[in-house]
Design an enzyme around this catalytic site. Structure first.
Site, PDB file in Angstrom:
ATOM      1  CB  SER A 123      -0.979   0.000   1.179  1.00 52.65           C
ATOM      2  OG  SER A 123      -0.349  -0.426   2.339  1.00 52.65           O
ATOM      3  CG  HIS A 144      -3.464  -1.259  -2.652  1.00 58.23           C
ATOM      4  ND1 HIS A 144      -3.838   0.033  -2.399  1.00 58.23           N
ATOM      5  CD2 HIS A 144      -3.212  -1.816  -1.433  1.00 58.23           C
ATOM      6  CE1 HIS A 144      -3.807   0.251  -1.099  1.00 58.23           C
ATOM      7  NE2 HIS A 144      -3.433  -0.850  -0.491  1.00 58.23           N
ATOM      8  CD  GLU A 156      -5.569   2.538  -4.847  1.00 55.14           C
ATOM      9  OE1 GLU A 156      -6.012   3.686  -4.774  1.00 55.14           O
ATOM     10  OE2 GLU A 156      -4.573   2.153  -4.182  1.00 55.14           O
ATOM     11  CG  ASN A 194      -3.643   4.605   1.649  1.00 56.29           C
ATOM     12  OD1 ASN A 194      -4.653   4.746   2.355  1.00 56.29           O
ATOM     13  ND2 ASN A 194      -3.007   3.467   1.552  1.00 56.29           N
TER      14      ASN A 194
HETATM   15  P1  NAI Z   1       0.314  -9.345   8.268  1.00 54.28           P
HETATM   16  O1  NAI Z   1       1.390  -9.003   9.217  1.00 54.28           O
HETATM   17  O2  NAI Z   1      -1.048  -9.673   8.767  1.00 54.28           O
HETATM   18  O3  NAI Z   1       0.795 -10.572   7.363  1.00 54.28           O
HETATM   19  C1  NAI Z   1       2.052 -10.640   6.735  1.00 54.28           C
HETATM   20  C2  NAI Z   1       2.457 -12.098   6.616  1.00 54.28           C
HETATM   21  O4  NAI Z   1       3.599 -12.173   5.774  1.00 54.28           O
HETATM   22  C3  NAI Z   1       2.847 -12.718   7.956  1.00 54.28           C
HETATM   23  O5  NAI Z   1       2.107 -13.899   8.136  1.00 54.28           O
HETATM   24  C4  NAI Z   1       4.347 -13.009   7.803  1.00 54.28           C
HETATM   25  O6  NAI Z   1       4.733 -14.184   8.460  1.00 54.28           O
HETATM   26  C5  NAI Z   1       4.472 -13.149   6.317  1.00 54.28           C
HETATM   27  N1  NAI Z   1       5.806 -12.897   5.778  1.00 54.28           N
HETATM   28  C6  NAI Z   1       6.682 -11.928   6.154  1.00 54.28           C
HETATM   29  N2  NAI Z   1       7.774 -11.991   5.378  1.00 54.28           N
HETATM   30  C7  NAI Z   1       7.612 -13.031   4.522  1.00 54.28           C
HETATM   31  C8  NAI Z   1       8.388 -13.579   3.462  1.00 54.28           C
HETATM   32  N3  NAI Z   1       9.571 -13.100   3.142  1.00 54.28           N
HETATM   33  N4  NAI Z   1       7.886 -14.628   2.767  1.00 54.28           N
HETATM   34  C9  NAI Z   1       6.673 -15.134   3.073  1.00 54.28           C
HETATM   35  N5  NAI Z   1       5.885 -14.652   4.082  1.00 54.28           N
HETATM   36  C10 NAI Z   1       6.341 -13.590   4.774  1.00 54.28           C
HETATM   37  O7  NAI Z   1       0.263  -8.119   7.228  1.00 54.28           O
HETATM   38  P2  NAI Z   1      -0.971  -7.628   6.351  1.00 54.28           P
HETATM   39  O8  NAI Z   1      -1.729  -6.613   7.095  1.00 54.28           O
HETATM   40  O9  NAI Z   1      -1.670  -8.801   5.787  1.00 54.28           O
HETATM   41  O10 NAI Z   1      -0.197  -6.841   5.188  1.00 54.28           O
HETATM   42  C11 NAI Z   1       0.500  -7.507   4.178  1.00 54.28           C
HETATM   43  C12 NAI Z   1       0.752  -6.578   3.017  1.00 54.28           C
HETATM   44  O11 NAI Z   1      -0.481  -6.022   2.560  1.00 54.28           O
HETATM   45  C13 NAI Z   1       1.659  -5.402   3.306  1.00 54.28           C
HETATM   46  O12 NAI Z   1       2.408  -5.129   2.155  1.00 54.28           O
HETATM   47  C14 NAI Z   1       0.667  -4.277   3.583  1.00 54.28           C
HETATM   48  O13 NAI Z   1       1.209  -3.010   3.329  1.00 54.28           O
HETATM   49  C15 NAI Z   1      -0.404  -4.602   2.571  1.00 54.28           C
HETATM   50  N6  NAI Z   1      -1.738  -4.078   2.878  1.00 54.28           N
HETATM   51  C16 NAI Z   1      -2.240  -4.126   4.159  1.00 54.28           C
HETATM   52  C17 NAI Z   1      -3.505  -3.635   4.425  1.00 54.28           C
HETATM   53  C18 NAI Z   1      -4.066  -3.691   5.812  1.00 54.28           C
HETATM   54  O14 NAI Z   1      -5.013  -2.954   6.087  1.00 54.28           O
HETATM   55  N7  NAI Z   1      -3.549  -4.538   6.695  1.00 54.28           N
HETATM   56  C19 NAI Z   1      -4.339  -3.060   3.365  1.00 54.28           C
HETATM   57  C20 NAI Z   1      -3.761  -3.128   2.048  1.00 54.28           C
HETATM   58  C21 NAI Z   1      -2.485  -3.593   1.839  1.00 54.28           C
END
Ligand code: NAI
Length: 507
Positions: A123, A144, A156, A194
């Site tokens: 994001s 996105h 997006e 955003n």
């Molecule tokens: P989260 O922390 O809930 O999940 C991330 C997951 O990725 C974790 O389970 C972690 O173990 C895993 N991970 C970390 N490094 C890794 C790697 N090298 N290989 C495989 N798995 C790996 O995070 P969330 O909230 O799901 O966000 C994930 C992505 O989505 C980020 O890029 C964030 O910016 C984006 N995003 C988040 C939103 C939100 O509201 N939480 C909305 C839109 C986008």
């Protein structure tokens, strides 16, 4: 351009909040989905969350039981990426770090077929930066989703400098085939949502910093008068101040410190204090057991006038005069009005134009002047935000308040801040939207679609500009600019051009 076929295997990397939601969406659309994560526990938890969410929908009668079970069976948790080598669409939703995401894409290039599309759910990171050094950067694109991915409609589709237009079109069509509303965006800080949403939070915090009103009053104004689903403070509490502050900082830094996106000290203090919002039990508001949610500060009932005069034909004044007509005699004054207003016992109620009431009262030599804020629909608004000039006599103000109350309006009296809360916020959102269109980041149509579906704004910003009159928005911004003398309120050149040329964004 068509979507990837349902025979396409989809790899989702990152099984957290977003990854598991995206996997659910793809599987529900009929794809075989591989779900990977560095943590086996996360994969297990992700699969369990998806199953629970689908079964809950079955229990609510929203999903066929057999379809839910087929969907669950189509999702395969894997412990090494090589197990997904048949996938030709990979979507990463891992930790928000450029180096980690790039390392993942390098690895995926060596595992997946040459024609595979590599999509990122980032994001805040530049899609262009993510592709640097890859052998096939043209196959990398932003996809996105919004949180929660199964429920939020918007996707997006973000193109970096190297992204092939066909790849972006395919991902766009795929998102649509998955039941989403897609928009095209050129990679730039905050993409559409955003970026355009920044003033929604920033202006409210600015008004709060000037101590013009309490958060509950500002929230009520943005909800009741302007039609936003939530007020800015309650929404920041919901999102989490750590997350909201980080997004603001990232847009501010990515725009080389443009003061328009300056983070607020108020929010920095909340984050420092651990008052992150709902999730920590306390943010702007208190969510701990027994806490009483604060109410907006409405004026207590006053005596109103029996007669009012309408000067001019300005639409918001006419709509309010119609409402006053149910409880008072409205004299409609003919001829050209030197000041368009509703006159109540010698006080003049006028729509906010970006100036403070005090300045306007002085400039127009009219001490008993009271401005009212922007409303989406004056014929039905339950609330009106007003601010009196410092010169205004208190008896005149009380009579105006009482008259509005008699017509069934809750009246929020705020301090005399330039542009009040609704007008300045909406004008700045429109300004931001126009700036993006001008820079070629997205079309006016897609900017409006993104804000309607990504944030549930009551209008697309540019359609709102057309409705309000672009010239009025420009005039408000110019007055804010003059008032503060800060580059924050500078008007987007495209907006000014439309105003001068008398053109709309959606002709
Ligand atoms: P989260 O922390 O809930 O999940 C991330 C997951 O990725 C974790 O389970 C972690 O173990 C895993 N991970 C970390 N490094 C890794 C790697 N090298 N290989 C495989 N798995 C790996 O995070 P969330 O909230 O799901 O966000 C994930 C992505 O989505 C980020 O890029 C964030 O910016 C984006 N995003 C988040 C939103 C939100 O509201 N939480 C909305 C839109 C986008």
């Amino acid at each position: 351009m068509s979507a990837v076929s349902v025979q396409t295997d989809v790899l989702v990397v990152g099984a957290g909040a977003m990854g598991s939601g995206i996997a659910q969406v793809a599987a529900l659309a009929g794809h075989r989905v591989f779900l990977a994560d560095t943590s086996a526990e996360a994969v297990e938890k992700g699969c369990a969350t998806i199953a629970a969410s689908l079964r809950e929908q079955v229990s609510k009668g929203r999903l066929d039981a057999a379809r839910a079970e087929f969907t669950i069976a189509r999702i395969h948790g894997i412990d090494k990426l090589a197990d997904a080598r048949t996938a030709t669409l990979a979507i990463e939703a891992i930790v928000e770090r450029l180096d980690v995401k790039r390392a993942l894409f390098f690895e995926l290039e060596s595992i997946l077929p040459e024609q595979a599309i590599l999509a990122s759910n980032t994001s805040s990171l530049s899609i262009t930066a993510l592709t640097a050094g890859l052998s096939r950067p043209e196959r990398v694109v932003g996809m996105h989703f919004f949180n929660p991915a199964p429920r939020m409609k918007l996707v997006e589709v973000v193109s970096g400098l190297a992204t092939d237009a066909d790849v972006a079109d395919t991902v766009f069509a795929t998102a649509v085939a998955w039941g989403k509303v897609a928009v095209h965006v050129v990679s730039s800080p905050g993409f559409i949502v955003n970026r355009v949403a920044r003033p929604f939070y920033a202006e409210a915090q600015r008004v709060l910093a000037e101590r013009a009103a309490k958060p509950a009053t500002l929230d009520a104004a943005m909800r009741d008068c302007c039609g936003f689903p939530m007020g800015p403070f309650e929404l920041m509490d919901f999102i989490g101040h750590d997350v909201n502050f980080a997004v603001t900082r990232s847009v501010f830094d990515a725009c080389f410190g443009d003061r328009r996106y300056e983070p607020s000290l108020f929010q920095q203090e909340l984050v420092a204090a651990g008052r992150l919002g709902r999730k920590s039990g306390r943010g702007v508001y208190d969510y701990r057991a027994g806490a009483v949610p604060p109410r907006p500060e409405d004026e207590s009932p006053r005596e109103g006038a029996e007669r009012v005069r309408l000067h001019g034909a300005e639409p918001s004044l006419c709509a309010l005069a119609d409402r006053l007509g149910a409880v008072a005699v409205v004299e409609r004054m003919g001829g050209a009005a030197s000041r368009e207003s509703i006159e109540i016992e010698g006080a003049h109620l006028v729509p906010c134009d970006g100036r403070t009431a005090t300045r306007r009262a002085a400039e127009e030599d009219c001490p008993n002047l009271i401005v009212f804020d922007l409303c989406l629909d004056y014929a039905s608004t339950p609330r009106l935000v007003i601010a009196p000039a410092d010169q205004c006599a208190s008896a005149a103000l009380e009579c105006v308040v009482g008259t509005l109350q008699r017509a069934g309006l809750a009246v929020s009296l705020i301090d005399d801040v330039a542009g009040l809360i609704g007008l300045r916020t909406v004008a700045m959102i429109i300004n931001e939207a126009a700036g993006l269109v001008q820079a070629g980041v997205a079309t006016a149509h897609d900017v409006d679609k993104a804000m309607r579906y990504g944030t549930n704004y009551p209008r697309g910003p540019l359609a709102w500009a057309d409705e309000l009159g672009v010239a009025r928005v420009v005039a408000a911004l110019d007055r804010l600019n003059e008032h503060y003398r800060e580059e924050r309120y500078r008007c987007a050149p495209l907006l000014r051009r439309k105003a001068i040329g008398g053109r709309k964004f959606h002709e």
